[in-house]
Design a protein around this motif. Structure first.
Motif, mmCIF file in Angstrom:
data_model
loop_
_atom_site.group_PDB
_atom_site.id
_atom_site.type_symbol
_atom_site.label_atom_id
_atom_site.label_comp_id
_atom_site.label_asym_id
_atom_site.label_seq_id
_atom_site.Cartn_x
_atom_site.Cartn_y
_atom_site.Cartn_z
ATOM 1 N N ILE A 101 44.399 -27.298 -31.732
ATOM 2 C CA ILE A 101 43.301 -28.024 -31.108
ATOM 3 C C ILE A 101 42.288 -27.026 -30.585
ATOM 4 O O ILE A 101 42.620 -26.106 -29.858
ATOM 5 C CB ILE A 101 43.810 -28.919 -29.968
ATOM 6 C CG1 ILE A 101 44.789 -29.949 -30.548
ATOM 7 C CG2 ILE A 101 42.678 -29.602 -29.241
ATOM 8 C CD1 ILE A 101 45.458 -30.795 -29.503
ATOM 9 N N THR A 139 45.584 -39.671 -32.273
ATOM 10 C CA THR A 139 45.386 -38.258 -31.950
ATOM 11 C C THR A 139 45.300 -37.402 -33.215
ATOM 12 O O THR A 139 44.247 -37.346 -33.838
ATOM 13 C CB THR A 139 46.503 -37.777 -31.011
ATOM 14 O OG1 THR A 139 47.785 -38.029 -31.621
ATOM 15 C CG2 THR A 139 46.445 -38.493 -29.667
ATOM 16 N N TYR A 140 46.377 -36.732 -33.584
ATOM 17 C CA TYR A 140 46.334 -35.759 -34.673
ATOM 18 C C TYR A 140 47.391 -36.096 -35.716
ATOM 19 O O TYR A 140 48.366 -36.794 -35.435
ATOM 20 C CB TYR A 140 46.569 -34.346 -34.131
ATOM 21 C CG TYR A 140 47.943 -34.157 -33.525
ATOM 22 C CD1 TYR A 140 48.995 -33.650 -34.281
ATOM 23 C CD2 TYR A 140 48.192 -34.512 -32.206
ATOM 24 C CE1 TYR A 140 50.264 -33.500 -33.741
ATOM 25 C CE2 TYR A 140 49.454 -34.357 -31.649
ATOM 26 C CZ TYR A 140 50.487 -33.851 -32.418
ATOM 27 O OH TYR A 140 51.739 -33.711 -31.879
ATOM 28 N N CYS A 194 39.441 -33.840 -32.961
ATOM 29 C CA CYS A 194 40.451 -33.476 -31.962
ATOM 30 C C CYS A 194 39.826 -33.195 -30.607
ATOM 31 O O CYS A 194 40.531 -33.008 -29.618
ATOM 32 C CB CYS A 194 41.260 -32.278 -32.432
ATOM 33 S SG CYS A 194 40.382 -30.715 -32.325
ATOM 34 N N PHE A 239 39.873 -37.036 -29.338
ATOM 35 C CA PHE A 239 40.664 -38.017 -30.081
ATOM 36 C C PHE A 239 40.050 -39.419 -29.963
ATOM 37 O O PHE A 239 38.838 -39.561 -29.877
ATOM 38 C CB PHE A 239 42.119 -37.978 -29.621
ATOM 39 C CG PHE A 239 42.800 -36.662 -29.867
ATOM 40 C CD1 PHE A 239 42.832 -36.108 -31.131
ATOM 41 C CD2 PHE A 239 43.411 -35.961 -28.829
ATOM 42 C CE1 PHE A 239 43.460 -34.893 -31.370
ATOM 43 C CE2 PHE A 239 44.044 -34.744 -29.057
ATOM 44 C CZ PHE A 239 44.060 -34.221 -30.329
ATOM 45 N N GLN A 283 39.587 -31.776 -38.326
ATOM 46 C CA GLN A 283 40.567 -30.761 -38.716
ATOM 47 C C GLN A 283 41.066 -30.974 -40.150
ATOM 48 O O GLN A 283 41.323 -32.108 -40.569
ATOM 49 C CB GLN A 283 41.757 -30.822 -37.766
ATOM 50 C CG GLN A 283 41.409 -30.593 -36.309
ATOM 51 C CD GLN A 283 41.292 -29.127 -35.975
ATOM 52 O OE1 GLN A 283 42.185 -28.330 -36.245
ATOM 53 N NE2 GLN A 283 40.177 -28.757 -35.361
ATOM 54 N N GLU A 295 44.043 -33.306 -40.904
ATOM 55 C CA GLU A 295 43.844 -34.755 -40.999
ATOM 56 C C GLU A 295 43.581 -35.179 -42.442
ATOM 57 O O GLU A 295 44.069 -36.218 -42.904
ATOM 58 C CB GLU A 295 42.695 -35.197 -40.097
ATOM 59 C CG GLU A 295 42.896 -34.930 -38.623
ATOM 60 C CD GLU A 295 44.167 -35.559 -38.094
ATOM 61 O OE1 GLU A 295 44.453 -36.708 -38.455
ATOM 62 O OE2 GLU A 295 44.866 -34.892 -37.328
#
Length: 744
Positions: free
Chosen positions: A3, A594-595, A639, A642, A655, A658
């Motif tokens: 992150i 989120t991720y 990120c 989020f 990112q 993703e």
């Protein structure tokens, strides 16, 4: 998941101390104020030189610009690009940049693909053609303007047609000085028992100091204890052309009027500490400027913020700052009016004190820390308001899948394993290794073997990655450690749940696909020993990674009842999570996305359990819709914030992981359903790497075979870390293996 940190990289462009001018002082002050108030920010300056030898700049100045050399501006723009600057603060005055009306600055900004906040130290009411053209171009190239007075704000709108929504009114910063009696400082400059009038700053005829000297006889007639301090060196440009002729004329005027003993010159450029003493020891500050169109005065702001009694001519900045009885305005070039105002204040000390307090209280809004916070808000608005190009989607635009290029993968790997991070395309030893990335790297080598057959060079990489995973596993705790220093010291006793599960995913993939017997045997040991602790994990992503690992494992050992039981347990947990948190309009497993989001859907699609598969497809379709931009491009949740349910989703920093998660999940959906639309979605998500994204720029570097770390609001993070590079190569492998008819 790496992150990104909230560190801001800010460059300040303008004159800089020890160059002697007001803008140099301001640039240094605002740069230092922001660096102090925001210690996480990286602040540096580019200084404009008016002489070939430049100046003995402090370390804050990272590069210099020759004001009359266009090539110097080009080099400066390139310097900002390679240093990943996020916003540029430009100090603008027509006379400090080369070219007609300072037009060399326009060439610099044209080449600079960064958000620009331009602080205007002069706003002309009647510009000539060249000045108007420069202002028009500044409007086109600046995300925001900063002015220090309401009059400047109005002129920008009325004279130059600038959108008022892009103008920030931020006062000139001031020293945060206490409200104290002036007698506390007077002994420092031998003025005990005197009433001190003060003017400071670089001397030049436009300051109107002769008018103040002419007022002295009438002042001394009523208050013979008055002295007038004139503090400051002659302006360097005036000194270069006329020497000390102006100062000498002031001295001659004082002698002529018989007040030479009461007029005291301090002919030097004083330090900030000295300036505080002079301001602190003064009783009345005189600013008898001759030009009404003075939109900013740093000397006025400093004495105002210190709570001094001020008598000034009515130039624009003074009109605003001294309104509401915070000071006294007198006509231009009127010595009699200055004398009357000084005498009146000295005869009414209670009124003078009240005026001082009003100024001092207002000045608390102008202290450098407060101004720094407001500038940072302007910088953030500049980045937030930067126009982001939407990827154009047309039938004739194609993004062919590149041939595999693994130079960067080899560069990032040593005998221990793969390095986490890179500085540009160079491995970063400082942050060394982690289990997460060695797991990803091992997965890639397994799939490379599936697609291309055995390759001794790839086998050597695979051995390093698997050896790292074996060393990361602690047989006593039955957990994988994650972070290792370059000296091969573990930095923790247990890694995160996610890193543990990614390691299982890696060895499960080897069991499901590798033909290397040694790899399979060692992977089996790690899988069997590391699976049981997952029962106690609470991370949904750890459950998902483990489910993918189990899916791969069961390809080879479908009769393993204990592993099948763990699969059912983790599937039930994920399905239960979806049922507990999803609602109409929010078809997701958690209250915040989120991720590595698509991995949750992916895990259920692979489960082989029909209700769970349906949940996986529903959630993946929803996630796909929510991550599709207006131009049809994949636009993953950023990120940097989020996406909490009910709030605005973060658009950046996007990112590579993703995109990889979406490619894998969509290809799994294609395998399960046979619907071509899912394969099409996977290709579209992969094209995010190649330029079909919110900025229309490629994150994949075909020169190195690496992938940049993030898509930011206005540029890409140029570092090519392991996670990003492997996200690209794993995504590419997902697509090309299917295209070659190989097993998923």
């Amino acid at each position: 998941m790496k992150i990104s940190q909230p560190t801001r990289h800010i460059a300040f462009i303008g004159n800089y101390t020890p160059r002697r001018c007001g803008i140099a002082t301001f640039t240094a002050d605002i740069c230092e104020a922001i660096a102090t108030e925001f210690p996480e920010a990286s602040c540096f300056a580019g200084a404009v030189n008016d002489r070939p030898e430049g100046y003995d700049y402090p370390s804050r100045v990272r590069f210099e610009i020759d004001q009359d050399d266009p090539e110097s501006y080009t080099r400066a723009a390139e310097f900002l690009h390679i240093n990943n600057v996020e916003v540029v603060s430009v100090q603008h005055e027509f006379g400090i940049y080369g070219g007609p009306a300072g037009s060399h600055l326009i060439g610099f900004l044209t080449q600079l693909k960064k958000p620009v906040v331009t602080t205007l130290h002069t706003v002309l009411k009647s510009p000539d053609a060249a000045q108007r053209e420069v202002m028009t171009r500044l409007d086109e190239l600046s995300e925001r303007f900063v002015v220090m007075a309401e009059r400047g704000q109005r002129l920008l709108v009325e004279v130059y047609g600038i959108d008022p929504g892009k103008i920030d009114l931020i006062p000139h910063g001031v020293i945060d000085m206490p409200f104290v009696d002036s007698n506390f400082y007077k002994d420092i400059f031998d003025a005990e028992g005197k009433t001190v009038l003060l003017t400071f700053g670089l001397l030049s005829p436009n300051k109107g100091i002769e008018t103040a000297i002419e007022a002295l006889p009438a002042i001394l007639a009523e208050h013979p204890d008055v002295v007038y301090l004139i503090v400051g060196a002659t302006h360097p440009h005036l000194l270069a052309t006329q020497g000390e002729a102006y100062r000498e004329s002031l001295e001659a005027l004082a002698i002529k009027l018989g007040v030479e003993k009461q007029v005291i010159f301090h002919n030097r450029f004083v330090s900030m500490d000295e300036l505080k003493e002079f301001i602190g020891g003064s009783d009345i500050y005189l600013t008898p400027y001759r030009n009404e169109a003075q939109i900013t005065s740093g000397t006025l702001a400093y004495t105002f913020g210190a709570g001094k009694a001020i008598i000034s001519t009515p130039y624009w900045h003074a009109q605003e700052l001294l309104a509401e009885e915070r000071g006294i305005l007198v006509p231009f070039a009127d010595a009699g009016a200055i004398a009357a105002a000084v005498n009146d204040l000295l005869e009414h000390p209670t009124r003078m004190t009240a005026m001082r307090k009003r100024a001092w209280k207002e000045g608390r809004k102008m202290t450098w820390p407060e101004v720094a916070r407001r500038y940072m808000e302007s910088f953030d608005r500049a980045r937030a308001g930067l126009s982001v190009p939407i990827a154009t989607v047309t039938d004739d635009v194609t993004y062919p899948i590149p041939a595999p290029k693994l130079d960067h993968l080899f560069r990032m790997t040593d005998h221990t394993g793969i390095f986490q991070h890179a500085i540009y395309s160079v491995p970063n030893y400082h942050e060394a290794y982690c289990t997460d990335d060695n797991a990803r790297a091992f997965i890639y080598t397994v799939f490379h073997e599936v697609e291309h057959g055995p390759d001794p060079a790839i086998d050597r990489l695979a051995s390093s990655y698997l050896a790292f995973l074996w060393y990361a596993f602690d047989a006593n705790t039955r957990r994988f450690r994650n972070f290792m220093s370059h000296e091969r010291h573990w930095l923790e006793s247990n890694g995160s749940e996610d890193s543990h599960a990614r390691a299982l995913w890696a060895v499960g993939t080897a069991l499901g696909h590798s033909q290397n017997e040694g790899f399979r045997n060692l992977s089996a040991l790690l899988f069997q020993r590391g699976l049981e602790p997952v029962k106690r994990f609470s991370s949904p992503r750890a459950w998902a990674f483990t489910l993918v690992a189990i899916h791969e494992y069961l390809r080879a050992f479908s009769g393993d009842r204990a592993v099948a039981k763990m699969q059912r347990l983790l599937v039930a947990r994920l399905v239960g999570l979806f049922q507990a948190n999803s609602s109409p309009g929010w078809l997701w497993f958690e209250r915040v996305a989120t991720y590595d989001n698509a991995k949750l859907s992916h895990a259920l699609i692979l489960s082989g359990q029909h209700p769970a598969i349906e949940t996986g497809l529903i959630s993946l379709k929803w996630l796909l819709d929510e991550q599709t931009g207006d131009g049809g491009q994949f636009s993953p949740i950023g990120c940097h914030g989020f996406w909490p349910q009910g709030a605005e989703k973060a658009r950046f920093d996007q990112q590579p992981v993703e995109a990889h998660a979406m490619v894998s999940a969509c290809m799994a959906a294609f395998d399960v359903t046979g619907e071509q639309i899912w394969a099409d979605h996977a290709h579209r998500c992969f094209e995010w790497f190649l330029g079909r994204n919110d900025l229309g720029v490629s994150l994949y570097d075909p020169g190195t075979g690496g992938c940049r770390d993030a898509l930011l609001r206005d540029h890409i993070n140029q570092n090519q870390g392991a996670e990003s590079t492997l996200a690209f190569h794993l995504s590419r492998s997902e697509l090309t293996r299917r295209a070659h008819g190989l097993a998923p």
